[in-house]
Design an enzyme around this catalytic site. Structure first.
Site, PDB file in Angstrom:
ATOM      1  N   LYS A 180       0.884  -1.172   0.000  1.00 51.69           N
ATOM      2  CA  LYS A 180       0.000   0.000   0.000  1.00 51.69           C
ATOM      3  C   LYS A 180       0.922   1.222   0.000  1.00 51.69           C
ATOM      4  O   LYS A 180       1.405   1.649   1.041  1.00 51.69           O
ATOM      5  CB  LYS A 180      -0.868  -0.029   1.260  1.00 51.69           C
ATOM      6  CG  LYS A 180      -2.161   0.720   1.165  1.00 51.69           C
ATOM      7  CD  LYS A 180      -2.031   2.150   0.755  1.00 51.69           C
ATOM      8  CE  LYS A 180      -2.156   3.150   1.841  1.00 51.69           C
ATOM      9  NZ  LYS A 180      -1.870   4.512   1.340  1.00 51.69           N
ATOM     10  N   GLU A 255       7.854   1.278  11.903  1.00 53.57           N
ATOM     11  CA  GLU A 255       8.997   2.200  11.789  1.00 53.57           C
ATOM     12  C   GLU A 255       8.394   3.594  11.792  1.00 53.57           C
ATOM     13  O   GLU A 255       7.821   4.020  10.786  1.00 53.57           O
ATOM     14  CB  GLU A 255       9.744   1.961  10.472  1.00 53.57           C
ATOM     15  CG  GLU A 255      10.238   0.544  10.267  1.00 53.57           C
ATOM     16  CD  GLU A 255      11.510   0.268  11.029  1.00 53.57           C
ATOM     17  OE1 GLU A 255      12.273   1.208  11.303  1.00 53.57           O
ATOM     18  OE2 GLU A 255      11.734  -0.902  11.373  1.00 53.57           O
ATOM     19  N   CYS A 289      12.971  10.415   8.392  1.00 52.74           N
ATOM     20  CA  CYS A 289      12.645   9.992   9.760  1.00 52.74           C
ATOM     21  C   CYS A 289      13.817  10.221  10.701  1.00 52.74           C
ATOM     22  O   CYS A 289      13.635  10.560  11.861  1.00 52.74           O
ATOM     23  CB  CYS A 289      12.262   8.523   9.755  1.00 52.74           C
ATOM     24  SG  CYS A 289      13.492   7.476   8.987  1.00 52.74           S
ATOM     25  N   GLU A 386       8.081  16.198  16.013  1.00 53.51           N
ATOM     26  CA  GLU A 386       8.699  15.976  14.712  1.00 53.51           C
ATOM     27  C   GLU A 386       8.115  16.976  13.709  1.00 53.51           C
ATOM     28  O   GLU A 386       6.910  16.983  13.472  1.00 53.51           O
ATOM     29  CB  GLU A 386       8.415  14.547  14.242  1.00 53.51           C
ATOM     30  CG  GLU A 386       9.124  14.221  12.939  1.00 53.51           C
ATOM     31  CD  GLU A 386       8.806  12.822  12.434  1.00 53.51           C
ATOM     32  OE1 GLU A 386       7.625  12.422  12.498  1.00 53.51           O
ATOM     33  OE2 GLU A 386       9.726  12.141  11.971  1.00 53.51           O
TER      34      GLU A 386
HETATM   35  P1  NAD Z   1       1.534   8.558   7.402  1.00 53.49           P
HETATM   36  O1  NAD Z   1       1.515   7.804   8.678  1.00 53.49           O
HETATM   37  O2  NAD Z   1       0.564   9.637   7.210  1.00 53.49           O
HETATM   38  O3  NAD Z   1       1.323   7.564   6.173  1.00 53.49           O
HETATM   39  C1  NAD Z   1       2.155   6.438   5.972  1.00 53.49           C
HETATM   40  C2  NAD Z   1       1.359   5.362   5.263  1.00 53.49           C
HETATM   41  O4  NAD Z   1       0.349   4.878   6.147  1.00 53.49           O
HETATM   42  C3  NAD Z   1       0.627   5.873   4.011  1.00 53.49           C
HETATM   43  O5  NAD Z   1       0.675   4.874   3.023  1.00 53.49           O
HETATM   44  C4  NAD Z   1      -0.797   6.074   4.522  1.00 53.49           C
HETATM   45  O6  NAD Z   1      -1.749   6.000   3.515  1.00 53.49           O
HETATM   46  C5  NAD Z   1      -0.918   4.932   5.514  1.00 53.49           C
HETATM   47  N1  NAD Z   1      -1.923   5.133   6.558  1.00 53.49           N
HETATM   48  C6  NAD Z   1      -2.346   6.297   7.090  1.00 53.49           C
HETATM   49  N2  NAD Z   1      -3.292   6.057   8.030  1.00 53.49           N
HETATM   50  C7  NAD Z   1      -3.464   4.715   8.094  1.00 53.49           C
HETATM   51  C8  NAD Z   1      -4.289   3.853   8.872  1.00 53.49           C
HETATM   52  N3  NAD Z   1      -5.150   4.318   9.766  1.00 53.49           N
HETATM   53  N4  NAD Z   1      -4.198   2.518   8.683  1.00 53.49           N
HETATM   54  C9  NAD Z   1      -3.320   2.011   7.794  1.00 53.49           C
HETATM   55  N5  NAD Z   1      -2.524   2.785   7.008  1.00 53.49           N
HETATM   56  C10 NAD Z   1      -2.586   4.117   7.165  1.00 53.49           C
HETATM   57  O7  NAD Z   1       3.046   9.070   7.240  1.00 53.49           O
HETATM   58  P2  NAD Z   1       3.647   9.940   6.059  1.00 53.49           P
HETATM   59  O8  NAD Z   1       3.185  11.336   6.215  1.00 53.49           O
HETATM   60  O9  NAD Z   1       3.437   9.253   4.765  1.00 53.49           O
HETATM   61  O10 NAD Z   1       5.214   9.828   6.407  1.00 53.49           O
HETATM   62  C11 NAD Z   1       5.819  10.623   7.354  1.00 53.49           C
HETATM   63  C12 NAD Z   1       6.063   9.877   8.642  1.00 53.49           C
HETATM   64  O11 NAD Z   1       6.760   8.667   8.381  1.00 53.49           O
HETATM   65  C13 NAD Z   1       6.959  10.659   9.583  1.00 53.49           C
HETATM   66  O12 NAD Z   1       6.479  10.570  10.898  1.00 53.49           O
HETATM   67  C14 NAD Z   1       8.298   9.944   9.458  1.00 53.49           C
HETATM   68  O13 NAD Z   1       9.164  10.109  10.541  1.00 53.49           O
HETATM   69  C15 NAD Z   1       7.861   8.535   9.274  1.00 53.49           C
HETATM   70  N6  NAD Z   1       8.936   7.731   8.674  1.00 53.49           N
HETATM   71  C16 NAD Z   1       9.596   6.831   9.464  1.00 53.49           C
HETATM   72  C17 NAD Z   1      10.655   6.090   8.947  1.00 53.49           C
HETATM   73  C18 NAD Z   1      11.410   5.097   9.808  1.00 53.49           C
HETATM   74  O14 NAD Z   1      12.161   4.308   9.264  1.00 53.49           O
HETATM   75  N7  NAD Z   1      11.266   5.092  11.094  1.00 53.49           N
HETATM   76  C19 NAD Z   1      11.035   6.269   7.613  1.00 53.49           C
HETATM   77  C20 NAD Z   1      10.340   7.205   6.843  1.00 53.49           C
HETATM   78  C21 NAD Z   1       9.287   7.925   7.383  1.00 53.49           C
END
Ligand code: NAD
Length: 483
Positions: A180, A255, A289, A386
């Site tokens: 996804k 993550e 991240c 963040e």
């Molecule tokens: P997000 O959580 O908004 O979305 C990430 C993914 O989750 C998307 O595909 C989204 O559609 C999906 N999603 C959202 N709500 C959901 C739900 N209720 N159930 C299932 N799936 C759902 O994050 P983003 O804005 O895309 O990315 C930014 C975040 O990701 C930041 O907090 C960043 O730190 C984190 N991140 C972490 C790492 C790591 O390795 N720790 C790496 C990259 C990004």
């Protein structure tokens, strides 16, 4: 011409059941350049069914580890062939300079696939000495079995790289997957799935369903035939996933975000530390991240360091990444631009000193300014939350103990960097930090052989390396009576 992207289910590009389409918007000029299928729970059901059938007697279930490794190496060759195309897809989708994914993300994706190709044939069990069974000798051993169908949920900031953290390892382990991708960046995942088909993976092993997190992501978490959710994204979505997956005892790897410290001691190689801290907060517009957003600097050099980092921020050329010399494009979306500006305003209101950058004026494109605050405290919002943008906050400290205490005083625990030339200090401080990974004199070293993941609100589990592949297996114990 606007491209219309479809799901990839069971080896076929197919439209959404009835969910309609999502718009993909160029962050530089805010114009639509593509649409993608807005998936439904029905699309997820079709994709999971395809993935499951490959595990239940399908061609995939009959391949051994060496054969899976061969396919992974072929896939790595194809990603290498399409390196520029894939890098440009991910860069364009979020307004990033294509040089960054060409040099970092896609090479890392290739390395992940090659490393996993090696792990595929090494997921060994153990022979375990026991006390026997009711006085009779036994032989106990374990085997590693694929965990099943995995739901891989991916964010937008480094889409291909993060997709391969998951997909390479789970394929090595013999699992199948429904990916996804993020709403903003489905292209590279769809291309990767098509490359899997070209490499010879049986149809149904790798599927992609595009759409909203709250619909497609949620349907994956709810589906009883999905054995594990491997998620990278925000803590908010991570919590929602836990709530849905938990009652089914579904495995999860989360993550999540970070507020990673970069600790600069007064004995550090000064220019290297300035360059490293600038990289750590400005690469990919700070949408990383592991962004080194809390910059802890020993008081004796804090003013000089802040001035040098602020100068580095002013030197960053912001603009359309397609133009020569531009180092920083816009952030990925309007909401992200508003979020960064909101935090900058808050930093000023809470009394941090703005040395470079500041709130960006409205205009075409989601541009923000590389920003450095100094004279901050660890209690300010800009030091605790963040931002996910190019905003660095400098906080002064006096002693090693204080530096470690400040670094650990965070709800997050993903990564940290230590800048020092003193060997003992480097090791002692690194050992005191409550994070998943520490770089000494290097910001966020990523390698396909190294495990990656966080503590506290930064998440659960590790991806990468052998540990990453083992996390997609269950260890089964077999005991044989030997009378
Ligand atoms: P997000 O959580 O908004 O979305 C990430 C993914 O989750 C998307 O595909 C989204 O559609 C999906 N999603 C959202 N709500 C959901 C739900 N209720 N159930 C299932 N799936 C759902 O994050 P983003 O804005 O895309 O990315 C930014 C975040 O990701 C930041 O907090 C960043 O730190 C984190 N991140 C972490 C790492 C790591 O390795 N720790 C790496 C990259 C990004």
């Amino acid at each position: 011409m606007t491209q219309h992207l479809k799901h990839f289910i069971d080896g076929v590009h197919t439209d959404a059941s009835d969910g309609g389409r999502m718009r993909l918007v160029d962050p530089v000029d805010e114009k639509e350049y593509a649409t993608a299928a807005r998936g439904t729970a029905e699309d997820v059901r079709r994709a999971v069914a395809a993935a499951r059938s490959q595990l239940q007697g399908g061609a995939w279930s009959r391949l051994d580890g060496a054969q899976r490794g061969l396919l992974l190496n072929r896939l790595a060759d194809l990603v290498q062939r399409d390196l520029e195309l894939l890098a440009d897809m991910d860069a364009h989708a979020i307004g990033r300079s294509p040089m960054e994914p060409r040099m970092m993300d896609v090479p890392n994706a290739i390395a992940n696939l090659r490393a996993a190709a090696g792990w595929a044939n090494q997921l060994e069990g153990r022979t375990i000495p026991t006390s026997g069974y009711m006085g009779t000798q036994t032989l106990s051993y374990t085997i590693r079995e694929p965990i099943g169908v995995v739901g891989a949920i991916v964010p937008w900031n480094s889409p291909l790289m993060i997709t391969t953290w998951k997909v390479a390892a789970l394929l090595a382990a013999g699992c199948t997957v429904v990916i996804k991708p993020s709403e903003e960046t489905p292209q590279s995942a769809l291309h990767l799935a098509a490359l899997c088909q070209e490499a010879g993976f049986p149809d149904g092993v790798v599927n992609v369903v595009t759409g909203d997190g709250g619909v497609v992501g949620r349907a994956l978490c709810e589906h009883p035939d999905v054995a594990k959710i491997s998620f990278t994204g925000s803590p908010e979505a991570g919590r929602a996933i836990q709530r849905t997956a938990g009652p089914q005892f579904k495995r999860v790897a989360l993550e999540l975000g970070g507020k990673s410290p970069q600790i600069v001691f007064d004995d550090a190689a000064f220019d290297d530390a300035v360059r490293g801290c600038a990289l750590g907060i400005f690469v990919n517009q700070g949408q990383v991240c592991a962004a080194g957003s809390r910059i802890l600097v020993q008081r004796s050099i804090a003013e000089r360091f802040a001035a040098a980092l602020a100068e580095a921020a002013r030197q960053v050329k912001v603009g359309d990444p397609a133009e020569p010399g531009v180092q920083m494009g816009p952030v990925a979306k309007k909401a992200q631009q508003e979020r960064v500006n909101r935090y900058i305003r808050q930093g000023i209101e809470e009394g941090a000193r703005l040395l470079a950058g500041g709130v960006s004026e409205p205009g075409e494109g989601f541009f923000v300014k590389p920003t450095i605050f100094a004279g901050a405290t660890n209690q300010m919002t800009i030091a605790r939350e963040e931002i996910f943008g190019p905003v660095g906050t400098i906080i002064a400290f006096d002693t090693d103990e204080e530096a470690v205490a400040l670094a650990n005083d965070s709800e997050y625990g993903l990564a940290a960097t230590v800048w020092t030339t003193r060997l003992v200090r480097a090791h002692k401080v690194a050992q005191g930090l409550q994070v998943g990974a520490v770089g000494v004199n290097c910001w966020s070293p990523l390698d396909a052989n190294l495990p990656w993941g966080g503590l506290k609100t930064s998440g659960i589990g590790r991806e990468g390396g052998l540990a990453g592949a083992l996390a997609f297996t269950e260890e089964k114990v077999i005991t044989v009576l030997l009378p």
